[in-house]
Design a protein around this motif. Sequence first.
Motif, mmCIF file in Angstrom:
data_model
loop_
_atom_site.group_PDB
_atom_site.id
_atom_site.type_symbol
_atom_site.label_atom_id
_atom_site.label_comp_id
_atom_site.label_asym_id
_atom_site.label_seq_id
_atom_site.Cartn_x
_atom_site.Cartn_y
_atom_site.Cartn_z
ATOM 1 N N THR A 128 0.825 -1.207 0.000
ATOM 2 C CA THR A 128 0.000 0.000 0.000
ATOM 3 C C THR A 128 0.859 1.257 0.000
ATOM 4 O OG1 THR A 128 -1.763 -1.150 1.201
ATOM 5 C CG2 THR A 128 -1.794 1.252 1.250
ATOM 6 N N PHE A 129 1.848 1.317 0.872
ATOM 7 C CA PHE A 129 2.708 2.494 0.936
ATOM 8 C C PHE A 129 3.572 2.629 -0.316
ATOM 9 C CE2 PHE A 129 2.250 2.172 5.712
ATOM 10 C CZ PHE A 129 1.443 3.304 5.805
ATOM 11 N N ASP A 130 3.912 1.517 -0.927
ATOM 12 C CA ASP A 130 4.677 1.555 -2.168
ATOM 13 C C ASP A 130 3.891 2.268 -3.261
ATOM 14 O OD1 ASP A 130 7.232 0.910 -2.807
ATOM 15 O OD2 ASP A 130 6.802 -1.086 -3.583
ATOM 16 N N ALA A 131 2.570 2.072 -3.257
ATOM 17 C CA ALA A 131 1.724 2.709 -4.258
ATOM 18 C C ALA A 131 1.444 4.181 -3.930
ATOM 19 C CB ALA A 131 0.399 1.953 -4.366
ATOM 20 N N PHE A 145 6.041 -0.928 9.421
ATOM 21 C CA PHE A 145 6.121 -1.448 10.785
ATOM 22 C C PHE A 145 5.571 -0.435 11.793
ATOM 23 C CE2 PHE A 145 8.270 -2.324 14.813
ATOM 24 C CZ PHE A 145 8.034 -3.686 14.943
ATOM 25 N N ILE A 146 5.956 0.829 11.621
ATOM 26 C CA ILE A 146 5.493 1.876 12.541
ATOM 27 C C ILE A 146 3.977 2.049 12.437
ATOM 28 C CG2 ILE A 146 5.559 4.360 13.019
ATOM 29 C CD1 ILE A 146 8.520 4.273 12.106
ATOM 30 N N SER A 147 3.458 2.058 11.210
ATOM 31 C CA SER A 147 2.026 2.285 10.994
ATOM 32 C C SER A 147 1.175 1.169 11.575
ATOM 33 C CB SER A 147 1.743 2.413 9.489
ATOM 34 O OG SER A 147 2.415 3.516 8.950
ATOM 35 N N LEU A 148 1.713 -0.037 11.586
ATOM 36 C CA LEU A 148 0.961 -1.173 12.114
ATOM 37 C C LEU A 148 0.652 -1.008 13.597
ATOM 38 C CD1 LEU A 148 -0.264 -3.957 11.560
ATOM 39 C CD2 LEU A 148 1.969 -4.962 12.040
ATOM 40 N N ALA A 191 -8.431 1.326 5.748
ATOM 41 C CA ALA A 191 -8.087 1.275 7.173
ATOM 42 C C ALA A 191 -6.928 2.207 7.513
ATOM 43 C CB ALA A 191 -7.731 -0.156 7.577
ATOM 44 N N LEU A 192 -6.070 2.487 6.535
ATOM 45 C CA LEU A 192 -4.888 3.329 6.782
ATOM 46 C C LEU A 192 -5.143 4.814 6.542
ATOM 47 C CD1 LEU A 192 -2.023 1.205 5.191
ATOM 48 C CD2 LEU A 192 -2.437 1.605 7.618
ATOM 49 N N LYS A 193 -6.384 5.186 6.347
ATOM 50 C CA LYS A 193 -6.696 6.575 5.999
ATOM 51 C C LYS A 193 -6.172 7.566 7.043
ATOM 52 C CE LYS A 193 -10.507 9.639 4.728
ATOM 53 N NZ LYS A 193 -11.978 9.756 4.532
ATOM 54 N N GLN A 194 -6.427 7.305 8.323
ATOM 55 C CA GLN A 194 -5.977 8.224 9.373
ATOM 56 C C GLN A 194 -4.460 8.257 9.475
ATOM 57 O OE1 GLN A 194 -8.145 6.828 12.863
ATOM 58 N NE2 GLN A 194 -9.575 8.541 12.655
ATOM 59 N N GLU A 195 -3.824 7.099 9.351
ATOM 60 C CA GLU A 195 -2.367 7.048 9.416
ATOM 61 C C GLU A 195 -1.749 7.832 8.267
ATOM 62 O OE1 GLU A 195 -4.278 4.642 10.363
ATOM 63 O OE2 GLU A 195 -3.510 4.499 12.412
#
Length: 206
Positions: A128-131, A145-148, A191-195
Amino acid sequence: MEETAGSGLVKGFRMIWAIMKLNLFFVGMTLAGGIVFGIGPAFYTVSSLIESDGLAYEAQTFRKSWQIWKAGFWRANKQFYLFLGLTAFLTYNLYLATQFQGLMWLVVSFILFVVIGLSILLYLLSVTFDACYELSFANNLKLSFISLFLRMGTCLKLIFGLAGILLITWTMKGLLLFGTFSLLLLWVHGALKQERELIERDLTDA
């Protein structure tokens, strides 16, 4: 009232077709790499399409997906096989743990099972972050790792959401062709929207 219902029905069908189209792209891109070298780039391709177009299926063309697949081929394979190797190693150790007995077996098996799950989650986060961002391979892993563990709520949302998708797939095998993989990545992106908002705010301030 009827217009609202009709509009909602059309919106629902459009969303279902977008999910199916993304998943069919995943299957096609996987086969294009002979499966072995296609799975990693296929995950990257679908994640990139979600990031750029969301569920706007009109903008998601085969030509565009093929260009993304080719551009990220080597990086995506390196990423995929790093996590596949880690997961395989942990799974083998889980198999070896069956030699233990009693409480020791239960504790070791539970720890390994949790770590295997985290490894799979980290892979989906890294895709996801790669994109989303232009990051080095190492920085991508660090950010994933930090975002998890940044928010417990997000971690739980990821775990239960992905587990639910896999459980439904177990009972409806046809989803492997028409929805499972696109749903997994859509759930992670959502799910990662806030992060991501927090990360982008920090980048802007910097």
